[in-house]
Structures are given as C-alpha cells and as structure tokens.
Scaffold this motif. Structure first.
Motif, short mmCIF file in Angstrom:
data_model
loop_
_atom_site.label_atom_id
_atom_site.label_comp_id
_atom_site.label_asym_id
_atom_site.label_seq_id
_atom_site.Cartn_x
_atom_site.Cartn_y
_atom_site.Cartn_z
N GLY A 249 55.57 -15.43 49.19
CA GLY A 249 55.16 -16.30 50.28
C GLY A 249 55.59 -15.79 51.64
O GLY A 249 55.15 -16.29 52.67
N GLY A 250 56.46 -14.77 51.62
CA GLY A 250 57.06 -14.35 52.89
C GLY A 250 56.24 -13.39 53.70
O GLY A 250 56.64 -12.96 54.78
N ALA A 251 55.07 -13.00 53.20
CA ALA A 251 54.30 -11.98 53.90
C ALA A 251 53.26 -12.59 54.84
O ALA A 251 52.33 -11.92 55.26
CB ALA A 251 53.63 -11.05 52.89
N VAL A 252 53.43 -13.87 55.17
CA VAL A 252 52.42 -14.56 55.98
C VAL A 252 52.13 -13.82 57.29
O VAL A 252 50.97 -13.51 57.60
CB VAL A 252 52.88 -16.00 56.31
N LEU A 253 53.21 -13.50 58.03
CA LEU A 253 53.01 -12.85 59.34
C LEU A 253 52.31 -11.51 59.21
O LEU A 253 51.33 -11.23 59.89
CB LEU A 253 54.38 -12.65 60.01
N THR A 254 52.85 -10.68 58.30
CA THR A 254 52.30 -9.34 58.16
C THR A 254 50.85 -9.38 57.69
O THR A 254 49.99 -8.67 58.22
CB THR A 254 53.14 -8.54 57.15
N GLU A 255 50.59 -10.23 56.70
CA GLU A 255 49.22 -10.32 56.19
C GLU A 255 48.27 -10.81 57.28
O GLU A 255 47.11 -10.37 57.36
CB GLU A 255 49.17 -11.26 54.99
N THR A 256 48.76 -11.70 58.13
CA THR A 256 47.90 -12.20 59.20
C THR A 256 47.61 -11.11 60.23
O THR A 256 46.47 -10.87 60.61
CB THR A 256 48.56 -13.41 59.88
N VAL A 257 48.66 -10.42 60.67
CA VAL A 257 48.47 -9.38 61.68
C VAL A 257 47.55 -8.27 61.18
O VAL A 257 46.67 -7.79 61.88
CB VAL A 257 49.84 -8.78 62.11
N PHE A 258 47.73 -7.88 59.91
CA PHE A 258 46.93 -6.77 59.39
C PHE A 258 45.68 -7.24 58.66
O PHE A 258 45.01 -6.44 58.01
CB PHE A 258 47.78 -5.92 58.43
N ALA A 259 45.39 -8.53 58.74
CA ALA A 259 44.23 -9.09 58.05
C ALA A 259 44.20 -8.66 56.59
O ALA A 259 43.19 -8.22 56.06
CB ALA A 259 42.92 -8.67 58.74
N TRP A 260 45.35 -8.75 55.96
CA TRP A 260 45.47 -8.38 54.55
C TRP A 260 45.06 -9.57 53.71
O TRP A 260 45.62 -10.66 53.86
CB TRP A 260 46.93 -7.98 54.27
N PRO A 261 44.11 -9.42 52.81
CA PRO A 261 43.58 -10.58 52.10
C PRO A 261 44.50 -11.05 50.98
O PRO A 261 44.14 -10.98 49.80
CB PRO A 261 42.25 -10.07 51.54
N TYR B 70 42.09 -4.52 53.62
CA TYR B 70 42.57 -4.04 52.34
C TYR B 70 41.87 -2.73 51.98
O TYR B 70 42.41 -1.85 51.34
CB TYR B 70 42.29 -5.12 51.30
N GLU B 71 40.62 -2.62 52.42
CA GLU B 71 39.85 -1.39 52.20
C GLU B 71 38.81 -1.30 53.30
O GLU B 71 38.59 -2.26 54.04
CB GLU B 71 39.17 -1.42 50.82
N THR B 72 38.21 -0.12 53.42
CA THR B 72 37.22 0.06 54.47
C THR B 72 35.98 -0.78 54.18
O THR B 72 35.42 -0.71 53.08
CB THR B 72 36.80 1.55 54.55
N VAL B 73 35.62 -1.60 55.17
CA VAL B 73 34.48 -2.48 54.96
C VAL B 73 33.21 -1.63 54.83
O VAL B 73 32.96 -0.76 55.65
CB VAL B 73 34.33 -3.46 56.14
N PRO C 269 46.62 -10.42 43.53
CA PRO C 269 46.84 -8.97 43.35
C PRO C 269 47.13 -8.25 44.67
O PRO C 269 48.03 -7.40 44.73
CB PRO C 269 45.54 -8.49 42.74
N ALA C 270 46.38 -8.60 45.72
CA ALA C 270 46.60 -7.92 47.00
C ALA C 270 48.01 -8.16 47.51
O ALA C 270 48.69 -7.25 48.00
CB ALA C 270 45.57 -8.41 48.02
N THR C 271 48.47 -9.43 47.39
CA THR C 271 49.81 -9.74 47.85
C THR C 271 50.86 -9.00 47.04
O THR C 271 51.81 -8.43 47.59
CB THR C 271 50.06 -11.26 47.77
#
Lengths: 323, 539
Positions: free
Chosen positions: A260-272, A169-172, A98-100
């Motif tokens: 599958g293409g959001a690897v870089l962005t998700e990694t940089v922004f720690a997107w789960p 993804y949200e405020t911890v 869902p997050a992706t």
C-alpha cells in the motif's frame, strides 16, 4: 514448525476478520448516505433510483445483516462491485496486483542489496571518508521526499538525458512480445523502483552500519580472531550474520507496508498498480473499491509478517518455533 | 628454572590513552611461561592482567599501544609481527580461552562448525576430517553425547558445556601455550571445580605452558604452579605457589590473601530467643512459559514449599547455584513478584495478604541491595535524588530527607559532597555503598542483599561486608543474604539455607553446616569451593 505456521495462519484469519469489520464500520462513519453519493455521481437524484441502489448494495438492511453479507462476500473472495469502474472490485485488484508486486519487490530487493552492501562498507571503513560519504548520502536519500526524488529523476533521466521512459508500465502501443517485452517493462521499472528503493536503502545502510559496529565489539569476534581466521571471513561469517538480525526485523516491518505504500511513486510515474488504484478510489469516493484495497493490503501485511517471522527463525536459531 | 620458556614476555610496557588514570596499563612486566607449568596471574580489576593475556595473542584494543618490550615465541618477537604473521601464531602456537563462554561463542553457529573453523583458519585437513576431529575433541574435553553437541547451538548448552567447547576449540591445533582469561569466573562453583580439573589434566597430558588469569585466590591455590601478583600494571610479587601463599613478601599480597574470606565460620551466639523478624511459610512459585497452542507449557519451579524465618538481628544466608531459585525467593519475600502459594510475615503483618496502599505502606520495612552496582543506580539521577526518592515518596519533607541522606553517606563511608554527583563518578565499591545508603534511607527492619558483594574485588568485598556487619549491629537490622560464594556466607551468616532446584535442602547454623553437612548437595557445594587444599588454606 508446521504447527507454528498453522497457528499463525489461524491467528491471521482472526486479525483479518477484525480488520474487515473495522473497515466496514469505517465507511459507515463517513458522513452522508453512500447510495445518495453514488446516485449523485451517476447524475441521477430521484428517490426511486436511490432506493434501487440501496437495495442493490443491501444498504436498506439493518447494519448487522449488511456486515454479515459483506463478510460472506469477502470469504468467497467477492469484494463487491466498483460502481465507478463498472467492474467487480476483486477483478480490478487482481489486474493491478502483479504490477505493484513487481515494483515493490524489485524496490525491496534493490534496497536490501545496496543497503547491506553500503552498510557493510561503511562499518568496515568506519571513520574514514568512505564512511562519511556513504552515511551522508544515505541521510540525504532518507530525508528527501520520495515524490521530489521521483520528479527530479524524471527531469534528469527522461527529459534531459532521454535514457528512460518517464511513465507507465510499458510503451503504449509498443506491442512487444518475448524478451523485447521484458526489456520494455524493465526500462519502465528502473526509475520507480529506484525511487522507492533508495529511500529504504538509506535506512538499511544506517542500520547495517550501526549493527555491525556493535557486533564487532562482541566477545565472539575476539574468539574468531584468536583462532587466526582471516579478516574477511570474520566480517562475513561472524560480524555480518549477527548484524543482519535487526535488519531482518526492520525489513519485515517494511515489507508489509510495501503494497500500500507505493501510492506516491505509482501516481507520479503513472504505474498501474494498487497504489494508484487506491488514489483513484479515494478521489472518486469509490467506497467498495477502497474497502477492497484495504482488505487486500491488510492480508498482504499479515502474509509478509508471517514470512518475516519464518525468515527470522531461520536466521536465528535461538528463537524456537514453539514460543 | 632451567627449562626453556615456551613464551617469554620481557619488560612489556603498554601505554593507556592520555585520559586514563595512569599512563601504563602494563608497566615493565616480564613473565616466562614454561612447558608443563601453569602460571597464575592474579590481581584486582584494573591491574592489567587481562592486557598481558591479550598482548600474548595480539588482541589488544586499538586504544592502547605497546611502547616497549618483547614477546618471544619460537625465536621471534611477536610484537614485531604484522597481521598475517599473528594469524599464523593465533590458535596454532598460542590459543586462548575467554571468561564468558556464552558471549565468546557465535550464537548463530553450531558448536561443531565453530570448532572446525580452527582448522579452516590454518588450511588444515579436509572438511570431513575436520568434522571427525571436532567430534574427538568434544569427547576429549568430556562433553556428553558429542554427536549431538557438535550439532547444537551455544544457547542449547549449559555454561560448563560451553566452556568445555571453548577449551576444545582452543586445543584443536595442539598449541604449546594456552592463555586462559578468567575461564571459570562466570561458572557455578561445582562446574568451576570440573573445568579447573579439565584444564589441569589437559595441560599435563599435552605438556602445555598455561597462563591463567584470575582474581580468585582460591582458584590460584587449586591450579597454579607459579604465581605472579599484579598491581597497577606492575609485578609486586612472583614465585612458586608455596612460597607466595606460605610466605608472602609484599604487603599487597598479604592484604589480598588476608581479604579472602575463610572457610571457617566464626563462633556466633544463637539468636533463637529473639522475636521473628520475617517468617516465610510454604512459598511456591512456578514460572510458566507458554508453549503455544500445540505444545505443552514449560514450567520451572523456582520455589517449592520454601519455609524459613529470620530472627531479629539475624543474618540468614541463601546459597545455591545459578537457577536454584534463591533470587526468586528474595523477590517473593519482598513481594516484588507474587507467590503461587504461601505466606510471608513481617513482624506480625501478613505481607502476602496486603494490597495497594496498605502494601506500599509496609514496603519500607524490607529493602534490597542488588548485585550489580552499575545497573542498580539510575545513571541520569544525582546521588541525592537517588537516596531521597523513597523517603520523599513516604511523605518525608525533602529538606529533612536530604539532611538524612547526608548523614547516611557519612555512615557508609562516603563524603557528603557526593550528593550532587552522578553514579558513574563512583567506583564499584563506592556504588555498592550508595546502594546500601539508599536501602537504609527507608528505615528498614530487614535488608535483602542479593549477591551484594559478588561483583566486587576481594579487598573491596571485605570492606563492604564489614560495613554491612557494622550497620546491622548498629541499627538492629535483620538480613537475608543471598550468595553463591560459600566463603562469604561462612563469614557473615548466622544460619544458612542451601537451595537446589527451588527446594531448601538443608538449613542450619553456619558453623554446624560447615562442620557436618548432611545433604549430598551441600557436601558437593562445600567440596567444590576452590582453595581448600592450598598450602596456607588461603586463610
């Protein structure tokens, strides 16, 4: 149309099966014994433990049988077990998907909306400073590496200006509910979505502009003018609609790769999301998880391709469902 | 004429960009369009006739500029109008029909929607009334099953139906002037005859002034009340149809009229005694488009039991409308595509039985000249390379091949300096000569000419036809000549085969075919050739 969809789904299942088989052999091509790797990572190396692992993951059986077991698992949505995360792969992916999808679909929407708008404007004012400004900035976004844009926007909007949260993804520990939760996620979404969106926006801008300039020269646009239609109607109804056909094709190709293409962005922004899951699986040699992500991504590509074909047939009446 | 003109073009001068060959596209042209009269503006490509038409609608391209002149319509000079003023006139006062109905209609919009736009553009009627009006217009222009047609997309209609829809659209607001820019050029001859009749009838019933642009004197003879002959942007002759056809004054008009091929074939000696150059026996070809898993395949039979032969030194014509299968037969004979069944013999060799190297060794014996002189020459290669490619591939020494290319250029009437130039530096007629030289470089016995003169202006067409005849006689060639133009076929062919839906329905010596056509389709084709009823018979 129904038969067309049915036909495509049947074909898709075969393609997916082929992909699964390929993925299966892919892992067998990797050097070393997966069981030994897993045992090593677990900190144990005695032969008995390794043998246990082999039995647990059916690695002691002949290859065709292993393949059969794996395919059978996939068909029943059992993608195996992630040894590293101590969870079923399917569950891991289901948690992250869902997050992706939220991230990539938002980015996709932004890129299409802005890309088509700017492309239309650039074509409308072709040759003027507005056109130059749009095409040059599009080129800039296209040429700049995504991770760099991501890092710079974190610096600007989070560190210096403090407008947007820099990761996650949200405020911890925020524990927001209702609209406050939606707002919290939305704020977290802005930067990663824009980072991906701007890159794709640039391609759509350029494509829309080029395509509109081409369509403008066609005879039916002259017919429309000969009717006495107002220019904005001609642009929208006759030029833009026809010019969007190649944009739809391009967007279709992109849509499949979004998962599958959001690897870089998700990694940089720690997107789960799935992208980061893939990244982690790679680092940790979590083969089952890796395979599972591949299978899901492939399935997504197939689904998005089908959707694109359907959309294309809707926008272009010349394409018949039968052919 | 005493009637008041609906539109007067007065001393119109349209300047071309500086890089053009001449300063003015249209140079001091004055034309009056009178209600109830059809004025044909004729001329060859580049004569400025389309520019005149577009100037009437304010649709000139941005690259040209109206320098002087007036276009008077309902008491105002249209050239002084701004964009919104033009919008008022377009469609309502003056409407236009274009050449190619396929590209002139928006492929993504239904026919009915495109008709209704006409009313929408001028804020007339409610949507419901617009629909009703579109339906009645579709009926008026003779579209079959109008309810279905107005819901159809352009690609679902035939060429003739599309042009009818265009005409319906143009007439929607009952304009007093209709501008038709080569409206029948893209259509088959029988369809053309129908559309010409339709325009004539509508023009009479509505008492419209019509400006009809064409390059075809046959069409002029059939439809015009008055003729304006344009050359290099200037009017060289103008007058009633009778006067211009019976008694042309200007040399250019005379030359144009003389260049129109006659419908009377010259007497030709029979070549039946000669040996057979090509023998085609029972060729079948069906194109199958896959219909998918759940739908039956679509089949189009392009050749059905096609049998004919060409004697040495003979020209056999293959005539028919688009889609009749004539180009497919040409490609089958050359073995560019494979037949489902049947035999093609060249001399005593069965071409259909050969494969690979043996087939390639025979290919030079039969060579093709294509329709489109622009698309059939590789734009990135010099003429020398284009002509010598084939011979060098056959093993000719490059130097020898180049010398031969030089000779061939001389033979087709181009100078040897052309070898180092690129195709785009030549005119259409010159390019067709290059295509001929390229074919001859292979030392063929048979030439297949697929609509080889169809894209050319009538005067250039006459020259290229003469060249082909000369070369054929000089080199002892046989020819398969494919054309949709029966006038051309009458002049160049010894025998003619008429094709309809993949079948040769009639095959006879040319003179006999024209004198006593037997098959109904042959009669229909011959009857539809424009210009047969003209005062001077166009020749």
């Amino acid at each position: 149309m129904l038969s067309f969809v049915a036909q495509r789904i049947v074909k898709g299942v075969f393609v997916l099966l082929a992909i699964i088989v390929m993925n299966f052999f892919l892992i067998r091509l990797a050097p070393g014994d997966p069981a030994a790797v897993m045992a090593g990572e677990a900190g144990a190396s005695d032969e008995q433990f390794v043998q246990q692992l082999r039995e647990k993951f059916s690695l002691d059986k002949p290859l065709p049988e292993q393949l059969f077991i794996y395919v059978k698992g996939v068909v029943t949505l059992d993608l195996g077990f992630s040894f590293r995360q101590q969870m079923p792969v399917a569950k891991l992916i289901a948690e992250r998907l869902p997050a992706t999808l939220l991230l990539t679909l938002t980015a996709f929407g932004i890129s299409l909306l802005l890309g088509i708008t700017f492309g239309t404007l650039a074509a409308r004012f072709a040759g003027t400073w507005a056109d130059t400004a749009i095409t040059v900035s599009a080129l800039l976004f296209y040429a700049t590496p995504i991770f760099w844009v991501a890092l710079m926007s974190i610096l600007l909007f989070s560190v210096y200006l403090g407008w947007l949260p820099s990761f996650g993804y949200e405020t911890v520990g925020g524990n927001f509910t209702g609209w406050a939760h939606v707002k919290d996620v939305a704020l977290h979404l802005v930067m990663p979505a824009m980072t991906i969106g701007l890159f794709f926006m640039a391609t759509y801008t350029r494509m829309t502009r080029a395509s509109m300039l081409e369509v403008k020269r066609l005879d039916f646009v002259k017919t429309a003018r000969a009717k006495g239609l107002r220019d904005n109607i001609i642009q929208r109804r006759h030029v833009l609609r026809n010019a969007l056909l190649p944009v739809v094709t391009l967007a279709g190709v992109h849509s499949g790769t979004l998962v599958g293409g959001a690897v870089l962005t998700e990694t940089v922004f720690a997107w789960p999301g799935i992208g980061r899951l893939l990244y982690e699986a790679l680092l940790q040699r979590d083969y089952n998880l890796l395979l599972g992500v591949f299978v899901v991504c492939s399935a997504m590509v197939l689904i998005f391709n089908l959707v694109t074909d359907l959309v294309y047939r809707l926008v272009d009446p010349r394409i018949e469902f039968a052919s | 004429m005493t009637a008041t003109p609906a539109v007067s073009i007065k001393n119109l001068k349209i300047a071309l960009p500086k890089s053009a060959e001449r300063p003015y596209a249209v140079d001091g042209v004055s034309i009056d369009l009178i209600p109830g009269e059809i004025v044909c503006v004729v001329g060859e490509s580049g004569s400025g006739k389309s520019m005149c038409a577009h100037a009437l609608m304010g649709l000139l391209p941005d690259t040209v500029k109206t320098e002087t002149g007036e276009v008077l319509f309902e008491g105002q000079n249209l050239l002084k109008l701004d964009e919104s003023g033009w919008r008022e006139v377009r469609g309502r006062g003056i409407a236009m029909v274009f050449q190619e109905p396929m590209t002139a209609l928006n492929p993504l919009m239904r026919i009915g929607e495109q008709m209704m736009e006409m009313f929408e553009a001028h804020n007339l009627l409610t949507p419901k009334e617009r629909r009703a009006k579109a339906l009645s217009l579709a009926k008026e222009v003779g579209l079959p099953d109008p309810e279905r047609i107005i819901r159809a997309y352009p690609h679902q209609l035939s060429g003739g139906q599309r042009q009818r829809a265009m005409i319906a659209m143009a007439l929607a607001l009952e304009p007093s002037v209709l501008v038709a820019d080569e409206p029948t050029t893209a259509l088959d001859v029988t369809t053309q005859a129908q559309i010409l009749k339709l325009i004539r009838n509508l023009q009479r019933s509505r008492n419209m002034a019509v400006m009809f642009i064409t390059h075809d004197f046959g069409v002029v003879a059939d439809i015009a009340d008055r003729v304006v002959v344009l050359r290099h942007g200037k009017i060289v002759e103008e007058g009633s149809i009778d006067a211009v056809f019976r008694n042309p004054q200007h040399d250019y008009t005379k030359a144009l009229l003389a260049a129109v091929p006659s419908m009377h074939p010259p007497v030709r000696a029979s070549l039946d005694e000669n040996a057979k150059a090509v023998e085609v026996i029972g060729l079948d070809k069906t194109y199958v488009t896959s219909g998918g898993w759940f739908k039956p395949d679509r089949r189009v039979q392009a050749a059905n039991e096609v049998t004919f032969s060409i004697m040495q030194g003979e020209t056999v014509g293959l005539v028919g409308e688009s889609g009749s299968g004539k180009s497919s037969v040409a490609r089958l004979v050359m073995r560019l595509i494979e037949a489902d069944r049947g035999t093609v013999r060249i001399g005593d060799i069965d071409l259909t039985a050969l494969e690979g190297k043996a087939l390639r060794a025979q290919r030079h014996r039969i060579q093709m000249i294509f329709q489109d002189p622009f698309a059939s020459l590789n734009p990135r290669r010099r003429v020398g390379q284009i002509i010598t490619d084939g011979p060098i591939a056959r093993g000719t020494d490059p130097k020898v091949a180049m010398q031969r290319a030089r000779d061939l250029l001389g033979m087709v009437g181009l100078d040897a300096g052309s070898l180092d130039r690129y195709p785009h530096e030549f005119s259409g007629g010159q390019r067709q000569r290059l295509g001929i030289a390229r074919a001859l470089a292979m030392d063929p016995e048979i030439i297949v000419a697929d609509e080889a003169v169809s894209a050319l202006d009538v005067s250039v067409q006459a020259q290229v036809l003469k060249l082909l005849e000369d070369l054929k006689a000089r080199l002892g060639l046989s020819m398969l000549f494919i054309t949709h133009d029966l006038r051309v076929a009458a002049q160049i062919c010894d025998r003619i085969a008429v094709m309809q839906r993949g079948v040769i329905v009639e095959l006879k010596p040319t003179a006999q075919l024209f004198a006593s056509p037997e098959h109904p389709y042959t009669r229909e084709l011959l009857g539809a050739v424009p210009g047969q009823s003209s005062p001077s018979q166009a020749a």
